[in-house]
Structures are given as structure tokens and as C-alpha cells.
Scaffold this motif. Structure first.
Motif, short mmCIF file in Angstrom:
data_model
loop_
_atom_site.label_atom_id
_atom_site.label_comp_id
_atom_site.label_asym_id
_atom_site.label_seq_id
_atom_site.Cartn_x
_atom_site.Cartn_y
_atom_site.Cartn_z
N HIS A 1 0.84 -1.19 0.00
CA HIS A 1 0.00 0.00 0.00
C HIS A 1 0.89 1.25 0.00
O HIS A 1 1.77 1.37 0.83
N ILE A 2 0.63 2.14 -0.95
CA ILE A 2 1.46 3.34 -1.10
C ILE A 2 0.61 4.59 -0.87
O ILE A 2 -0.49 4.71 -1.40
N ALA A 3 1.13 5.48 -0.05
CA ALA A 3 0.47 6.77 0.17
C ALA A 3 1.27 7.83 -0.58
O ALA A 3 2.50 7.80 -0.59
N VAL A 4 0.54 8.76 -1.20
CA VAL A 4 1.19 9.88 -1.88
C VAL A 4 0.62 11.15 -1.28
O VAL A 4 -0.60 11.31 -1.18
N LEU A 5 1.48 12.06 -0.82
CA LEU A 5 1.03 13.37 -0.39
C LEU A 5 1.62 14.39 -1.36
O LEU A 5 2.84 14.43 -1.52
N GLY A 6 0.76 15.14 -2.03
CA GLY A 6 1.32 16.10 -2.97
C GLY A 6 0.28 16.83 -3.79
O GLY A 6 -0.90 16.88 -3.43
N SER A 7 0.75 17.36 -4.92
CA SER A 7 -0.04 18.28 -5.73
C SER A 7 -0.90 17.57 -6.76
O SER A 7 -0.56 16.49 -7.25
N ALA A 8 -2.01 18.21 -7.08
CA ALA A 8 -2.81 17.84 -8.25
C ALA A 8 -3.10 19.13 -9.00
O ALA A 8 -3.61 20.09 -8.41
N ASN A 9 -2.74 19.17 -10.27
CA ASN A 9 -2.94 20.37 -11.09
C ASN A 9 -3.67 20.02 -12.35
O ASN A 9 -3.54 18.91 -12.86
N MET A 10 -4.38 20.99 -12.91
CA MET A 10 -4.82 20.86 -14.29
C MET A 10 -3.85 21.66 -15.13
O MET A 10 -3.65 22.86 -14.88
N ASP A 11 -3.21 21.02 -16.10
CA ASP A 11 -2.32 21.71 -17.02
C ASP A 11 -3.14 22.24 -18.19
O ASP A 11 -3.88 21.48 -18.82
N LEU A 12 -3.03 23.53 -18.44
CA LEU A 12 -3.76 24.17 -19.54
C LEU A 12 -2.72 24.53 -20.60
O LEU A 12 -1.91 25.43 -20.40
N VAL A 13 -2.72 23.77 -21.68
CA VAL A 13 -1.63 23.87 -22.63
C VAL A 13 -2.09 24.50 -23.94
O VAL A 13 -3.02 24.01 -24.58
N ALA A 14 -1.45 25.61 -24.33
CA ALA A 14 -1.73 26.26 -25.61
C ALA A 14 -0.53 26.06 -26.53
O ALA A 14 0.62 26.25 -26.12
N TYR A 15 -0.80 25.62 -27.76
CA TYR A 15 0.25 25.41 -28.75
C TYR A 15 0.23 26.57 -29.74
O TYR A 15 -0.81 26.85 -30.34
N VAL A 16 1.36 27.26 -29.86
CA VAL A 16 1.46 28.43 -30.74
C VAL A 16 2.73 28.34 -31.57
O VAL A 16 3.66 27.62 -31.20
#
Ligand code: ADP
Length: 296
Positions: A1-16
């Protein structure tokens, strides 16, 4: 059993074609939303690699938060301890130009509220084999969790990213430090010599693994010569999340009691699979694929 403490982000990626300068507006070619954050990425990697995984962290009570929760659950990560808070979900605003260069603004949002542990968080950590930590939430939260893990005899694996100076107490509560080459150089001031950087880090932690991109990884423990574990030769199309895939798979192998060199070989097999496919969490391999790559 593994516990993870950390971030969750939504990456908003624009290609130009070319990123805008200050005051300039440009028209982009494509836009994508991609679940990310080192905590969530490591949780997905470990779950796909076959472990029971729980994620501790925070998301906003908004659409991105709901999408992140469902994407974690889709990969089999338990999100009961992923809190929904008033602050918006963390986002990374990424502009990728035609030369593959990028510019990124990270707004931590809800991740910034993870400053301590609830009794439920602590109970979960106490019951885990391994706790995975990174630095995209406040240091206070990371430190509190590392100390709790130490009290309960749980192995802590810390990815020191983004690179920053670390308090001695955090290193003292870390069992395995897992920087990439740049982070190792930032922590030690020793560039271009991973063996020397690893030796220097061993003054503060008992075990160090430095990931070396296509060169593989270097393992060092107190009282032993460092060993290099090569990475499989593959054609990389997108190395985003390679380090997180490596961390998640490594935690699974270690929790299963495999010796470190075997665990590193397995983790590099997982990471090699992930770099051959686009995306971070979307490219993470399942256990069968990792076994096939590791034995092939
Ligand atoms: P990060 O993604 O954190 O910058 P690295 O670039 O060191 O970390 O990559 C982590 C691991 O992913 C490496 O140790 C290696 O196992 C694997 N990896 C990364 N790039 C490649 C590549 N081009 N070919 C094979 N394996 C790779």
C-alpha cells in the motif's frame, strides 16, 4: 500500500507558432487540458504499476477539481483523502511553441492549503509501506508528513522538485532522496558529477537515487560504491512525467521487497515506456507492460 502526499494540477496547454511577448496577442493552434501535478502523477504511476494507492492533497470545488478526481479514480487511485477546498484547483498555464520550447505559470491554488495532516491522513500514512513526497505543496505539509511516516516506521521517498533549499529536518526524515540531475546539482552545488553529488547527499540521507534521463539512474547508499543502472534504449517522443513514472514504479517495487538494483531496473523500464508515448499520466504503463519491458 502506497500513500502519496502532494499536488494535483490541471495543465492548460496552448500550442502556438511563437510565444507572445509582453503586450502582444497571438492566435494559438490548439488547446488541451491535461491532468498533472507531481503528486497526482506519481499516484497514477504507482497505481498503474499495480499497487494499492491513496492520494492525500487538495483540489478546488470546481470543474477542474472534479476532472482531476475522476482521472485519479479512473487509474485506480483512492481519493477519499483528497480534500475539496474553497480555493480553486491548482493550474499550470503552459505555452508550447513550434520549436518545442515552453513558458509556464503555475498557480498552486488548492495545493497551497496542504499544510498539515488530519487524523485520517496520519492513520493512512501509518498503514502504508511507502510514502511518496514532492515539493509542489507547502514545505510545512511535506515535513509534517515525513515526520509522521518516520514515527510509524514507513519508508519515505522524496522527489525534491521543484528544486529548492531543503530544511535539515526534512532530509533527516527522508529514507530515499530521488532528485534528477538538475535537482541534485541545485541541492549540492555540484554540477556534471552525479557520483560526487550523490556522495555529498549521503551525508544527510541514507539512500540516494539520481535519475539521469536517457543515461538511466545512479544509486548510492552509505558504505557502498554507487552503482549506475542504464536506461533501456528507446526513441523518446515526450519525456514529461518520466521522473514521476520512475518514482511511482520504484515505490511499488520497493514496497514489494525487491532489492534496490532490481527495483531500479523495473522503474527505468516503466519510465522508458512512458517517454515513448505523448502526455504525462496518460503515457504511464501498466504492470504487464512494465514486466514485459523489464524481462525483454
Ligand atoms: P525528470 O523527468 O524528473 O526530469 P529524468 O529526465 O532523469 O527525470 O528521467 C527520469 C527517468 O526516466 C530516467 O532515470 C530514465 O529511467 C527515464 N528516461 C528519461 N528519458 C529517457 C530516454 N530518453 N530514454 C529512456 N529512458 C528515459
Amino acid at each position: 500500500h502506497i500513500a502519496v502526499l502532494g499536488s494535483a494540477n490541471m495543465d492548460l496547454v496552448a500550442y502556438v507558432a511563437k510565444a507572445p511577448r509582453r503586450g502582444e496577442t497571438v492566435t494559438g493552434r490548439e488547446f488541451r487540458t491535461v491532468p498533472g501535478g507531481k503528486g497526482a502523477n506519481q499516484a497514477v504511476a504507482a497505481a498503474r504499476a499495480g499497487a494499492t494507492v491513496s492520494m492525500i492533497g487538495a483540489i478546488g470545488a470546481d470543474t477542474f477539481g472534479a476532472q482531476l478526481r475522476s482521472s485519479l479514480e479512473h487509474s485506480g487511485v483512492d481519493t477519499d483523502l483528497l480534500r475539496s477546498v474553497e480555493t480553486p484547483t491548482g493550474t499550470a498555464h503552459i505555452v508550447v511553441d513550434d520549436e518545442g520550447g515552453n513558458a509556464i505559470v503555475v498557480v498552486p491554488g488548492a495545493n497551497g492549503t496542504v499544510k498539515g495532516l488530519t487524523p485520517g491522513d496520519e492513520a493512512l500514512i501509518a498503514s502504508a509501506d511507502t510514502l511518496l513526497l514532492q515539493l509542489e505543496i507547502p514545505l510545512k505539509g511535506v515535513l509534517t508528513a515525513a515526520r509522521a511516516a518516520r514515527r510509524h516506521g514507513v519508508r519515505t521517498v522524496l522527489t525534491p522538485a521543484p528544486a529548492q533549499p531543503l530544511p535539515d529536518e526534512l532530509l533527516a526524515a527522508t529514507d530515499l532522496l530521488l532528485p534528477n540531475e538538475h535537482e541534485a546539482a541545485a541541492l549540492t552545488g555540484i554540477a556534471d558529477d552525479p557520483r560526487a553529488a550523490a556522495r555529498s547527499l549521503l551525508a544527510q540521507v541514507p539512500e540516494v537515487v539520481i535519475t539521469l534521463g536517457a543515461e538511466g539512474s545512479l544509486y548510492a547508499a552509505r558504505g557502498a560504491e554507487p552503482v549506475t543502472v542504464p536506461a533501456p534504449r528507446v526513441t523518446a517522443v515526450d519525456t514529461t512525467g518520466a521522473g514521476d513514472t520512475f518514482a511511482g514504479a520504484l515505490a511499488v517495487a520497493l514496497a514489494e521487497g525487491r532489492p534496490v538494483p532490481d527495483a531500479l531496473h523495473w522503474a527505468s523500464s516503466a519510465a522508458a515506456l512512458s517517454v515513448q508515448r505523448p502526455g504525462a499520466s496518460a503515457s504511464m504503463p501498466c504492470r504487464k507492460e512494465i514486466d514485459a519491458q523489464a524481462n525483454g
